[in-house]
Scaffold this motif. Sequence first.
Motif, PDB file in Angstrom:
ATOM      1  N   GLN A 132      43.740  36.477  34.659  1.00  0.00           N
ATOM      2  CA  GLN A 132      43.104  37.082  35.888  1.00  0.00           C
ATOM      3  C   GLN A 132      41.789  37.523  35.708  1.00  0.00           C
ATOM      4  O   GLN A 132      41.479  38.914  36.449  1.00  0.00           O
ATOM      5  N   SER A 133      41.304  37.507  34.823  1.00  0.00           N
ATOM      6  CA  SER A 133      39.820  37.805  34.396  1.00  0.00           C
ATOM      7  C   SER A 133      40.377  40.053  34.279  1.00  0.00           C
ATOM      8  O   SER A 133      38.865  40.603  34.138  1.00  0.00           O
ATOM      9  N   GLU A 134      41.283  40.240  33.393  1.00  0.00           N
ATOM     10  CA  GLU A 134      41.576  41.677  33.130  1.00  0.00           C
ATOM     11  C   GLU A 134      41.072  41.999  32.232  1.00  0.00           C
ATOM     12  O   GLU A 134      40.368  41.223  31.170  1.00  0.00           O
TER      13      GLU A 134
END
Length: 130
Positions: free
Chosen positions: A31-33
């Motif tokens: 999620q590209s946190e």
Amino acid sequence: MRATFRNAIEMADLTFACYGIFQSITGLLLQSEPLDAVWRESERALDFAREAKYEDAVDIIRSQQRFIAAMHGRTASFSTFSDAQFDEAMFEAQLTAGRVTLTICWYWILKLKARFLSGDYAEALAAADR
């Protein structure tokens, strides 16, 4: 995956809980946190897996942490997982045929991704071969 973790805890299935918790780290990465947030989550996951005494989950989470550290610029260089606390060659040496296949595969996939992103394509291909 967090629900999987909670349900496994309720069922007293520590092995499945460990799988759920390290998959949560994977989800955050996908999620590209922010890497700092993913690192904090990985620290909690690592503590849990160590408490559960599930060494393969510990090593999967450590592999994830090495990927996070490399992407965050916390390793000796962008093209290594090694730093003052982790020796990449020593870690790889203990990934023998006697280990759970998922543990071995997970490490090499993360190394492949990291080396590709660092532009070290020869090392990425070598990791893919493994």
